[in-house]
Design a protein around this motif. Structure first.
Motif, PDB file in Angstrom:
ATOM      1  N   UNK A  52       5.777  17.098  -8.350  1.00  0.00           N
ATOM      2  CA  UNK A  52       6.468  17.623  -9.532  1.00  0.00           C
ATOM      3  C   UNK A  52       5.654  18.728 -10.199  1.00  0.00           C
ATOM      4  N   UNK A  53       4.302  18.531 -10.352  1.00  0.00           N
ATOM      5  CA  UNK A  53       3.443  19.566 -10.924  1.00  0.00           C
ATOM      6  C   UNK A  53       3.470  20.820 -10.064  1.00  0.00           C
ATOM      7  N   UNK A  54       3.398  20.679  -8.780  1.00  0.00           N
ATOM      8  CA  UNK A  54       3.419  21.842  -7.869  1.00  0.00           C
ATOM      9  C   UNK A  54       4.748  22.589  -7.963  1.00  0.00           C
ATOM     10  N   UNK A  55       5.862  21.845  -8.128  1.00  0.00           N
ATOM     11  CA  UNK A  55       7.169  22.490  -8.243  1.00  0.00           C
ATOM     12  C   UNK A  55       7.269  23.352  -9.498  1.00  0.00           C
ATOM     13  N   UNK A  76       3.897   6.714  -5.442  1.00  0.00           N
ATOM     14  CA  UNK A  76       3.924   7.174  -6.850  1.00  0.00           C
ATOM     15  C   UNK A  76       2.983   8.359  -7.065  1.00  0.00           C
ATOM     16  N   UNK A  77       1.765   8.342  -6.509  1.00  0.00           N
ATOM     17  CA  UNK A  77       0.816   9.444  -6.647  1.00  0.00           C
ATOM     18  C   UNK A  77       1.364  10.718  -6.025  1.00  0.00           C
ATOM     19  N   UNK A  78       1.979  10.631  -4.883  1.00  0.00           N
ATOM     20  CA  UNK A  78       2.533  11.825  -4.217  1.00  0.00           C
ATOM     21  C   UNK A  78       3.670  12.425  -5.030  1.00  0.00           C
ATOM     22  N   UNK A  79       4.497  11.606  -5.675  1.00  0.00           N
ATOM     23  CA  UNK A  79       5.610  12.120  -6.473  1.00  0.00           C
ATOM     24  C   UNK A  79       5.115  12.926  -7.671  1.00  0.00           C
ATOM     25  N   UNK A 135       0.828  -1.214   0.000  1.00  0.00           N
ATOM     26  CA  UNK A 135       0.000   0.000   0.000  1.00  0.00           C
ATOM     27  C   UNK A 135       0.857   1.255   0.000  1.00  0.00           C
ATOM     28  N   UNK A 136       1.976   1.202   0.699  1.00  0.00           N
ATOM     29  CA  UNK A 136       2.862   2.376   0.761  1.00  0.00           C
ATOM     30  C   UNK A 136       3.501   2.677  -0.593  1.00  0.00           C
ATOM     31  N   UNK A 137       3.808   1.691  -1.405  1.00  0.00           N
ATOM     32  CA  UNK A 137       4.416   1.909  -2.717  1.00  0.00           C
ATOM     33  C   UNK A 137       3.442   2.617  -3.671  1.00  0.00           C
ATOM     34  N   UNK A 138       2.139   2.266  -3.642  1.00  0.00           N
ATOM     35  CA  UNK A 138       1.148   2.884  -4.548  1.00  0.00           C
ATOM     36  C   UNK A 138       0.960   4.365  -4.225  1.00  0.00           C
ATOM     37  N   UNK A 139       0.765   4.696  -2.957  1.00  0.00           N
ATOM     38  CA  UNK A 139       0.573   6.107  -2.585  1.00  0.00           C
ATOM     39  C   UNK A 139       1.835   6.906  -2.800  1.00  0.00           C
ATOM     40  N   UNK A 192      -2.023  18.506  -0.907  1.00  0.00           N
ATOM     41  CA  UNK A 192      -2.430  18.157   0.464  1.00  0.00           C
ATOM     42  C   UNK A 192      -3.087  16.782   0.519  1.00  0.00           C
ATOM     43  N   UNK A 193      -3.959  16.514  -0.457  1.00  0.00           N
ATOM     44  CA  UNK A 193      -4.643  15.220  -0.470  1.00  0.00           C
ATOM     45  C   UNK A 193      -3.661  14.080  -0.718  1.00  0.00           C
ATOM     46  N   UNK A 194      -2.705  14.308  -1.657  1.00  0.00           N
ATOM     47  CA  UNK A 194      -1.728  13.255  -1.941  1.00  0.00           C
ATOM     48  C   UNK A 194      -0.832  12.988  -0.723  1.00  0.00           C
ATOM     49  N   UNK A 195      -0.449  14.077  -0.068  1.00  0.00           N
ATOM     50  CA  UNK A 195       0.418  13.907   1.116  1.00  0.00           C
ATOM     51  C   UNK A 195      -0.315  13.194   2.254  1.00  0.00           C
ATOM     52  N   UNK A 196      -1.610  13.485   2.424  1.00  0.00           N
ATOM     53  CA  UNK A 196      -2.375  12.835   3.488  1.00  0.00           C
ATOM     54  C   UNK A 196      -2.489  11.334   3.234  1.00  0.00           C
ATOM     55  N   UNK A 197      -2.755  10.986   1.937  1.00  0.00           N
ATOM     56  CA  UNK A 197      -2.853   9.559   1.607  1.00  0.00           C
ATOM     57  C   UNK A 197      -1.525   8.843   1.836  1.00  0.00           C
ATOM     58  N   UNK A 198      -0.405   9.512   1.433  1.00  0.00           N
ATOM     59  CA  UNK A 198       0.922   8.900   1.643  1.00  0.00           C
ATOM     60  C   UNK A 198       1.248   8.790   3.141  1.00  0.00           C
TER      61      UNK A 198
END
Length: 998
Positions: free
Chosen positions: A287-290, A280-283, A274-278, A765-771
């Motif tokens: 990158x888009x935010x950067x 990839x989404x957070x990465x 589960x940690x590997x899937x979240x 924020x949502x991606x970081x919370x899931x990760x």
């Protein structure tokens, strides 16, 4: 140990010097030390003990002993001293002790304390002289203790027999007896064994308890590691079964931990997926935010650059003016250096001119240099006057030396005259000492020739007396042995005859039907003989024969011994003659005394001769010194006249050279200072003129350089210059603006950045919370798995450690059991020790049994066979056993407590106990022979008959030249004992009066 002589000075009650000749007192075997109460009888014994051990007996010793031993009657200038001459272990020694002494100071007022002094000398029979052995307190104490073989406490109990102590010893309990016996026989090593066993028992017990506590601690740690799922045994350290219970609980806990580890491994695998899937989404969101933030920041930086464009152009212009001013910088630096140099030169010139006289303050450089040369020329002309001045000082010192020599020679002449005036008197006295010592040496040689034959006759006479008694005893033993041999032979012959009469019955005892008879050969034995009552067989006859042969051998031995004794008696009688032994002993003693006195006088011959030679040599030296002083005095007269004439000429020359100054040196110092000041002023004036010209030239060059660089004045050029720091800062600002402008343009030109700016904002924020939720679940699973693994590993480690501890404790527990049994047995607390007797008490009980046996031999004689001392191991009440002491009354046949004895009975019982203890302690100390004993008081409690019996026992101690001194004030003893030492007290101190046996 035999005492010969005691010398006392300023000791105890004796203010003056007193001497005791123990050889004279001991001639009769018994001697009496008597005197009124407080006269100082005990002080004589204290002096003997102090000479041997450096301290007095018992309670009479204390701090500052040297001060308390000093007599209050002694003269202020007399030092306390004790000298004892004795023979011990075949060596004749002399011990001298001086305690610390507070005396008046030799200079000034007040007192000072001299340290204690000790000397040990030994008489050498080969050289017939005393030789020094040591002056060290420690060495002498060790030597005496080793020779005597006993400590001071043992000596005071064995040689100075204190009856009061032994009377208390008779009535004391076991503990008090144990303290006294422990001091005398030094049983500290056995008490130390008890102590060491007890300490070892406590140590091993502590180790066992510590091991069990450590095992329980491991069990508690295993319980904590297992999460309180492990049940601990309810046992305390030291209880049986603890180790097995702990190991069983540990095995159950280890199995549970392994099951929990398997479950944690499965949960950890799911959380990692589960940690590997979240992740990839957070990465992607990050990158888009950067990229979006990068584009926005570039737009803001471009706006800020546009606002700072005017300041950038002004900075460029300022940098251009600074580059033009750099061509004028060398001229500016040269002008500043010239100005600084001129200022320094002008200040130095002002300081130099301020030190000159007013007449030269405004002079130029050339006049000042001329004045300096004149001062230097005048200074050179004073060198001759300086040498004259130094010579004058040397002449004054030389005359002072002549005066000192004159005074010294005068003192030498006067001292020599004073010493030589008494020369004849000194020489006559020294020559008289030499003559007396030579006469004594001749007399000593003559006495030495007479002394050896007298000693041989005395030894032969004593052997003759002893062998006379031995001959009679040997004759009686030979007669008794002969009678025993005759009786044994008759008994054997009787038994042999009886056996022959009954030999037929003895032969018939071996007959059997069908076997031929050994006598007649018949095989039928119708009426064999029978043994009658009292029949003697072969064994009885052989025993009687053996007894007869043994008795006959004893008879032959007794007859041979009788012949040997008779031959020795004949030889001794031939050597000694019929002269009584006492007469020969008196003659030998007179020769020894005369020889000793002659040798003592002759021993000073060498010292007197050396002192006479030294005095004659000193006379020759003083006469020569007197003559030499007169010659030196005459030679100094001409030298003094020459020095006075030379001094007058030099003083006249120096008066002209000094002028108004105090000395030539002072005048030279004035000229040196003047020349130095003038030279310094001329140099500084020339330097100021040179620097002023250089400053003028530098100003002209600076103005020309500023004009060529485009500046109106040198000041404008100086203002346009930038220092290194300002130049670097301005250049940095220009470079930073250009770098920032290029960077902003590059970012705005990037395709990815521009494309990201057109897309919707990223939901980071949502991606970081899931990760974060996935990370938390992974951490929890990993922590649970690690905790389970640590629990399993910790349980394995603690279990292995507990197993090792159990194996290690097994031999330690066995050792504790063995040591505890030994310690209880030695301490008297074990059930195996029925009498509850400690090890030290057991050793002391054996010693007390020996003392009681030795004391009984004398007590039987003192009490006319009535009393016997016996040792008892019985327990007293609830205490421990081992040191009981009872007296057996032969009249009643029953044991009595020693406390029931009367005063007189207590005295001779304690005396017998003291003498028995002396014998046992002597054997314990290595068999040191004690030829001199002292018995202190107690005789007043005896009736006449008992006193006679006690004196008979003491008289028996004289065997083999042993002497006994009785300390008592009983009047009847003065009539019975002829050799006496009387202590007479008076206002000026006590004195000693001695009377021999004659």
């Amino acid at each position: 140990m035999r005492l010969h002589r005691l010398d006392i000075t300023a000791f105890g009650p004796f203010g003056a010097s007193q001497s005791v000749d123990f050889d004279d007192l001991s001639a009769a075997g018994l001697f009496l030390l008597h005197g009124p109460t407080g006269a100082g009888k005990t002080s004589v014994l204290d002096a003997v003990c102090y000479a041997l051990y450096g301290s007095v007996p018992g309670a009479r010793q204390g701090s500052g002993q040297g001060m308390t031993l000093r007599s209050d009657h002694a003269a202020p200038g007399t030092r306390t001293e004790v000298r004892l001459e004795l023979t011990v272990a075949g060596r004749r020694l002399e011990i001298t002790r001086q305690p610390p002494w507070e005396r008046l100071k030799l200079r000034g007022k007040g007192t000072t304390v001299d340290k204690a002094q000790t000397w040990l000398r030994e008489y050498d029979p080969t050289t017939r002289a005393w030789k020094d052995l040591s002056r060290s307190h420690q060495e002498i104490g060790e030597e005496i203790t080793q020779l005597l073989g006993m400590s001071r406490e043992q000596f005071c109990q064995v040689v100075l027999l204190p009856q009061g102590d032994f009377a208390r010893f008779l009535r004391a309990d076991a503990e008090a007896r144990g303290k006294l016996l422990g001091r005398l026989f030094d049983t500290r090593r056995f008490a130390e064994v008890e102590k060491r066993l007890a300490e070892r028992r406590r140590a091993t017990e502590a180790q066992v308890r510590e091991g069990d506590a450590a095992l329980l601690a491991d069990a508690h740690r295993m319980q904590q590691a297992a999460g309180d799922t492990m049940e601990l045994p309810e046992l305390a350290p030291g209880e049986p079964g603890l180790a097995e219970a702990v190991l069983e609980a540990a095995a159950v806990a280890r199995a549970t931990a392994r099951e929990l580890l398997t479950i944690a491994d499965r949960r950890l695998t799911a959380a990692e997926s589960a940690r590997a899937a979240t992740g990839h989404e957070l990465a992607d969101a990050r990158e888009l935010d950067r990229l979006q933030r990068r584009f926005a920041e570039a737009r803001e930086r471009a706006a800020r650059l546009a606002e700072r464009s005017d300041a950038h152009r002004a900075a460029q212009e300022r940098m251009e003016r600074a580059r033009k001013a750099e061509s004028v910088a060398p001229a500016l630096e040269l002008r500043d250096a010239a100005d600084s140099e001129h200022r320094r030169a002008a200040a130095a010139e002002a300081r130099a001119r301020a030190l000159l006289p007013q007449a030269l303050a405004d002079a130029g450089a050339a006049p000042l240099a001329a004045a300096a040369r004149r001062a230097a020329e005048e200074l050179g002309g004073l060198e001759s006057a300086r040498r004259a001045e130094r010579r004058l000082a040397a002449l004054v010192e030389e005359r002072a030396g002549l005066d000192r020599q004159e005074r010294a020679d005068e003192e030498v002449r006067q001292e020599a005259e004073t010493w030589l005036a008494d020369w004849e008197t000194v020489r006559t006295g020294l020559q008289s000492r030499v003559d007396s010592a030579q006469e004594a040496a001749t007399r000593a040689e003559q006495l030495a020739v007479q002394r050896d034959p007298a000693r041989r006759r005395l030894t032969a006479a004593r052997q003759r007396d002893r062998l006379t008694d031995d001959t009679e005893a040997a004759r009686q033993r030979a007669l008794a042995a002969a009678e025993d041999a005759v009786e044994a032979r008759a008994h054997w012959l009787d038994l042999k005859e009886q056996r022959l009469h009954g030999i037929a019955a003895e032969l018939a005892a071996n007959l059997t039907d069908g076997t031929p008879c050994a006598v007649c050969g018949a095989t039928q034995h119708p009426a064999p003989a029978r043994k009658t009552a009292g029949h003697v067989d072969r064994e009885a006859e052989e025993r009687a024969l053996t007894a007869y042969q043994t008795a006959d051998e004893l008879r032959a031995q007794a007859e041979r011994h009788l012949g040997t004794v008779r031959e020795a008696l004949a030889a001794a009688t031939a050597e000694a003659g019929d002269t009584p032994t006492a007469q020969l002993a008196e003659a030998a003693e007179e020769l020894d005394g005369a020889y000793t006195r002659a040798r003592a006088t002759a021993s000073g011959l060498h010292a007197a001769q050396e002192e006479l030679r030294r005095a004659e040599g000193e006379r020759e030296q003083r006469v020569a010194a007197q003559q030499q002083a007169a010659v030196r005095s005459a030679s100094r007269v001409a030298g003094r006249d020459r020095l006075e004439r030379e001094q007058a000429l030099l003083e006249e020359e120096l008066t002209l050279a000094r002028g108004t100054a105090e000395s030539v040196t002072a005048r030279a110092a004035q000229l040196e200072r003047r020349a130095a000041l003038l030279t310094d002023a001329a140099d500084t004036a020339r330097a100021a003129e040179d620097t002023a010209q250089r400053l003028k030239d530098a100003d002209a060059r600076l103005a020309d350089a500023a004009f060529r660089a485009g500046f109106d004045t040198p000041a404008d050029a100086a203002a346009a210059l930038l220092d290194d720091t300002a130049h670097r800062e301005l250049q940095r600002r220009l470079d930073a603006w250009q770098t920032e402008d290029a960077a902003v343009r590059a970012v705005l030109a990037e395709a990815d950045t521009a494309d990201a700016a057109r897309r919707p904002p990223a939901d980071l924020t949502a991606a970081e919370q899931a990760a974060a939720d996935a990370d938390r679940r992974l951490r929890e699973a990993s922590s649970a798995r690690d905790a389970a693994d640590r629990c399993r590993a910790e349980l394995d480690r603690l279990s292995a450690h507990a197993t090792t501890s159990v194996r290690r404790l097994a031999p330690l527990r066995e050792e504790y059991t063995r040591v505890a049994r030994l310690a209880s047995l030695a301490a008297g607390t074990s059930a195996d020790n029925e009498r509850r007797m400690r090890l030290e008490s057991y050793v002391l009980a054996a010693r007390l049994e020996q003392v009681a046996a030795a004391a009984t031999a004398r007590l039987l004689r003192m009490s006319a066979g009535r009393y016997t001392l016996v040792h008892s191991d019985d327990r007293s009440g609830r205490g421990r056993s081992g040191l009981g002491l009872h007296v057996v009354d032969a009249w009643t046949g029953r044991e009595r407590d020693t406390a029931t004895l009367s005063g007189g009975e207590t005295f001779f019982a304690s005396l017998a106990l003291a003498l028995g203890l002396a014998d046992v302690v002597t054997d314990e100390a290595g068999g040191v022979r004690l030829d001199t004993l002292f018995i202190d008081e107690g005789f007043g409690s005896l009736d006449d008959q008992t006193l006679d019996e006690v004196l008979d026992v003491l008289d028996a101690l004289r065997e083999r030249d042993r002497s006994v001194g009785i300390v008592s004030h009983v009047p009847d003893l003065r009539r019975r004992i002829h050799a006496q030492l009387e202590v007479v007290k008076g206002r000026s101190g006590s004195v000693l009066r001695q009377r021999g046996a004659g």
